[in-house]
Design a protein around this motif. Sequence first.
Motif, PDB file in Angstrom:
ATOM      1  N   GLY A   1       2.258   4.875   1.038  1.00 34.94           N
ATOM      2  CA  GLY A   1       2.259   5.652   2.351  1.00 34.94           C
ATOM      3  C   GLY A   1       3.556   5.458   3.207  1.00 34.94           C
ATOM      4  O   GLY A   1       4.084   4.166   3.157  1.00 34.94           O
ATOM      5  N   GLU A   2       3.968   6.491   3.574  1.00 35.57           N
ATOM      6  CA  GLU A   2       5.308   6.680   4.332  1.00 35.57           C
ATOM      7  C   GLU A   2       5.142   6.307   6.039  1.00 35.57           C
ATOM      8  O   GLU A   2       5.994   5.806   6.567  1.00 35.57           O
ATOM      9  CB  GLU A   2       5.905   8.059   4.037  1.00 35.57           C
ATOM     10  CG  GLU A   2       6.386   8.417   2.919  1.00 35.57           C
ATOM     11  CD  GLU A   2       7.493   7.262   2.241  1.00 35.57           C
ATOM     12  OE1 GLU A   2       8.442   6.877   3.094  1.00 35.57           O
ATOM     13  OE2 GLU A   2       7.221   6.849   1.039  1.00 35.57           O
ATOM     14  N   THR A   3       3.738   6.784   6.220  1.00 38.12           N
ATOM     15  CA  THR A   3       3.642   6.448   7.905  1.00 38.12           C
ATOM     16  C   THR A   3       2.452   5.414   8.169  1.00 38.12           C
ATOM     17  O   THR A   3       1.845   5.053   7.000  1.00 38.12           O
ATOM     18  CB  THR A   3       3.077   7.845   8.488  1.00 38.12           C
ATOM     19  OG1 THR A   3       1.761   8.151   7.798  1.00 38.12           O
ATOM     20  CG2 THR A   3       3.980   8.866   8.192  1.00 38.12           C
ATOM     21  N   GLU A   4       2.354   4.985   9.116  1.00 40.09           N
ATOM     22  CA  GLU A   4       1.302   4.107   9.403  1.00 40.09           C
ATOM     23  C   GLU A   4      -0.231   4.534   9.068  1.00 40.09           C
ATOM     24  O   GLU A   4      -1.000   3.881   8.462  1.00 40.09           O
ATOM     25  CB  GLU A   4       1.055   3.497  10.995  1.00 40.09           C
ATOM     26  CG  GLU A   4       0.414   2.450  11.193  1.00 40.09           C
ATOM     27  CD  GLU A   4       0.460   1.844  12.515  1.00 40.09           C
ATOM     28  OE1 GLU A   4      -0.486   1.414  13.171  1.00 40.09           O
ATOM     29  OE2 GLU A   4       1.673   1.849  12.963  1.00 40.09           O
ATOM     30  N   GLU A   5      -0.516   5.860   9.446  1.00 36.16           N
ATOM     31  CA  GLU A   5      -1.565   6.631   9.115  1.00 36.16           C
ATOM     32  C   GLU A   5      -1.710   6.657   7.560  1.00 36.16           C
ATOM     33  O   GLU A   5      -2.849   6.439   7.140  1.00 36.16           O
ATOM     34  CB  GLU A   5      -1.729   7.861   9.740  1.00 36.16           C
ATOM     35  CG  GLU A   5      -1.712   7.915  11.312  1.00 36.16           C
ATOM     36  CD  GLU A   5      -0.420   7.905  11.839  1.00 36.16           C
ATOM     37  OE1 GLU A   5       0.802   7.943  10.994  1.00 36.16           O
ATOM     38  OE2 GLU A   5      -0.343   7.534  13.188  1.00 36.16           O
ATOM     39  N   GLU A   6      -0.803   6.822   6.932  1.00 40.12           N
ATOM     40  CA  GLU A   6      -0.869   7.007   5.463  1.00 40.12           C
ATOM     41  C   GLU A   6      -1.350   5.528   4.708  1.00 40.12           C
ATOM     42  O   GLU A   6      -2.010   5.309   3.726  1.00 40.12           O
ATOM     43  CB  GLU A   6       0.403   7.814   4.700  1.00 40.12           C
ATOM     44  CG  GLU A   6       0.588   9.028   5.032  1.00 40.12           C
ATOM     45  CD  GLU A   6       1.804   9.473   4.556  1.00 40.12           C
ATOM     46  OE1 GLU A   6       2.011  10.824   4.793  1.00 40.12           O
ATOM     47  OE2 GLU A   6       2.608   8.756   3.885  1.00 40.12           O
ATOM     48  N   VAL A   7      -0.483   4.471   5.316  1.00 37.97           N
ATOM     49  CA  VAL A   7      -0.960   3.066   4.797  1.00 37.97           C
ATOM     50  C   VAL A   7      -2.365   2.754   5.030  1.00 37.97           C
ATOM     51  O   VAL A   7      -2.905   2.226   4.219  1.00 37.97           O
ATOM     52  CB  VAL A   7       0.046   2.175   5.631  1.00 37.97           C
ATOM     53  CG1 VAL A   7      -0.345   0.657   5.209  1.00 37.97           C
ATOM     54  CG2 VAL A   7       1.491   2.335   4.870  1.00 37.97           C
TER      55      VAL A   7
ATOM     56  N   TYR B   1       0.879  -1.323  -0.018  1.00 28.98           N
ATOM     57  CA  TYR B   1       0.045   0.007  -0.084  1.00 28.98           C
ATOM     58  C   TYR B   1       0.755   1.144   0.119  1.00 28.98           C
ATOM     59  O   TYR B   1       1.957   1.365   0.763  1.00 28.98           O
ATOM     60  CB  TYR B   1      -0.838   0.168   1.259  1.00 28.98           C
ATOM     61  CG  TYR B   1      -1.912  -1.036   1.398  1.00 28.98           C
ATOM     62  CD1 TYR B   1      -3.053  -1.156   0.451  1.00 28.98           C
ATOM     63  CD2 TYR B   1      -1.600  -1.871   2.487  1.00 28.98           C
ATOM     64  CE1 TYR B   1      -3.859  -2.160   0.758  1.00 28.98           C
ATOM     65  CE2 TYR B   1      -2.449  -3.174   2.609  1.00 28.98           C
ATOM     66  CZ  TYR B   1      -3.675  -3.266   1.783  1.00 28.98           C
ATOM     67  OH  TYR B   1      -4.508  -4.299   1.907  1.00 28.98           O
TER      68      TYR B   1
ATOM     69  N   GLU C   1      -8.947   3.224   0.971  1.00 31.93           N
ATOM     70  CA  GLU C   1      -9.132   3.619  -0.319  1.00 31.93           C
ATOM     71  C   GLU C   1      -9.127   2.471  -1.006  1.00 31.93           C
ATOM     72  O   GLU C   1      -9.466   2.795  -2.524  1.00 31.93           O
ATOM     73  CB  GLU C   1      -8.303   4.720  -0.456  1.00 31.93           C
ATOM     74  CG  GLU C   1      -8.442   6.042   0.211  1.00 31.93           C
ATOM     75  CD  GLU C   1      -7.462   7.172  -0.151  1.00 31.93           C
ATOM     76  OE1 GLU C   1      -6.743   7.089  -0.816  1.00 31.93           O
ATOM     77  OE2 GLU C   1      -7.598   8.299   0.483  1.00 31.93           O
TER      78      GLU C   1
ATOM     79  N   GLU D   1      -4.695   4.711   5.530  1.00 32.23           N
ATOM     80  CA  GLU D   1      -5.744   5.433   4.468  1.00 32.23           C
ATOM     81  C   GLU D   1      -5.666   4.783   3.012  1.00 32.23           C
ATOM     82  O   GLU D   1      -6.929   4.896   2.502  1.00 32.23           O
ATOM     83  CB  GLU D   1      -5.121   6.878   4.454  1.00 32.23           C
ATOM     84  CG  GLU D   1      -5.892   7.808   3.829  1.00 32.23           C
ATOM     85  CD  GLU D   1      -5.566   9.349   3.865  1.00 32.23           C
ATOM     86  OE1 GLU D   1      -5.453  10.118   2.833  1.00 32.23           O
ATOM     87  OE2 GLU D   1      -5.019   9.920   5.075  1.00 32.23           O
ATOM     88  N   SER D   2      -4.348   4.194   2.693  1.00 28.70           N
ATOM     89  CA  SER D   2      -4.390   3.593   1.410  1.00 28.70           C
ATOM     90  C   SER D   2      -5.361   2.435   1.549  1.00 28.70           C
ATOM     91  O   SER D   2      -6.131   2.005   0.546  1.00 28.70           O
ATOM     92  CB  SER D   2      -2.811   3.310   1.073  1.00 28.70           C
ATOM     93  OG  SER D   2      -2.218   4.455   0.919  1.00 28.70           O
TER      94      SER D   2
END
Length: 269
Positions: free
Chosen positions: A207-213, A205, A219, A215-216
């Motif tokens: 994303g650089e951070t856990e939150e971004e992952v 997925y 989505e 979010e991916s």
Amino acid sequence: PMDIATSESFLWKYQSLKFCQAGASGTVFQAKCIITNKTCALKVVKLKNKRDTDRFVLETTIAKTLSPCRHIVTTKDSHISNNSGVLVMELMRNDLLNSLQSFKSEKSIKTIFHQISQGLEYCHSLKIAHLDIKPENILTDSQGNAFLCDFGSAQSFSDPVDPIFGTSFYRAPETYKSTTFDKAAADIWSMGILLFVLFTGVYPYPGETEEEVIESIDEGALCLDELHLIECSPSARELIQQLLALDPAARPTIFTVIGHKFLQINDRS
């Protein structure tokens, strides 16, 4: 004094308790069985209400049913008392999460993934879905053999889906949208994430951070680019892509996975 169970007829059998680890599904202690003089693991689960108790009884039943499989952790005993449930299992000192870095060669990945697949094949042959396959729930022995464990989310194929299960990084996308999904196909997705992580060391997925992952994941933004940046055989790449098919009906069954070219031990491709 430890909050395990106060029933003397159960507890007198175990001594030398030592804390091992705590997680969402319970707290694990190392113990010794006085009768056999062998070390074992005690998983202690807090039971706050009837739902917790019913879930623990189901976990116990499933864990004992699956114990004959050589790539599933053996559950030896269980007990419910004083708002706690206790599972007695064979002791394993390591899990796959702690040893992910040790899988440097495709051969070593193939060996461990084949063993995990055999554990899941046994589950699915009995129409039981694990629903929380991830490195933390795969224990390893001193020889590096893999054993599927933690059946706290497991269910029969035919049972209604429990809404609280699994781990977001490994959960199949369709499980967020429906309660009538194919549980076996959801396990296959988790196996695909696991195999991708074993090869690449990252999640598929963006994303650089856990939150971004996360979010991916929300989505449904799957990204397999990393597969083309590493050295792996065409058969490994093909299997990962099949396991991570967005359409659950397009994913192979575990029985097909076991027979895939990638998992044939003598295959060099």
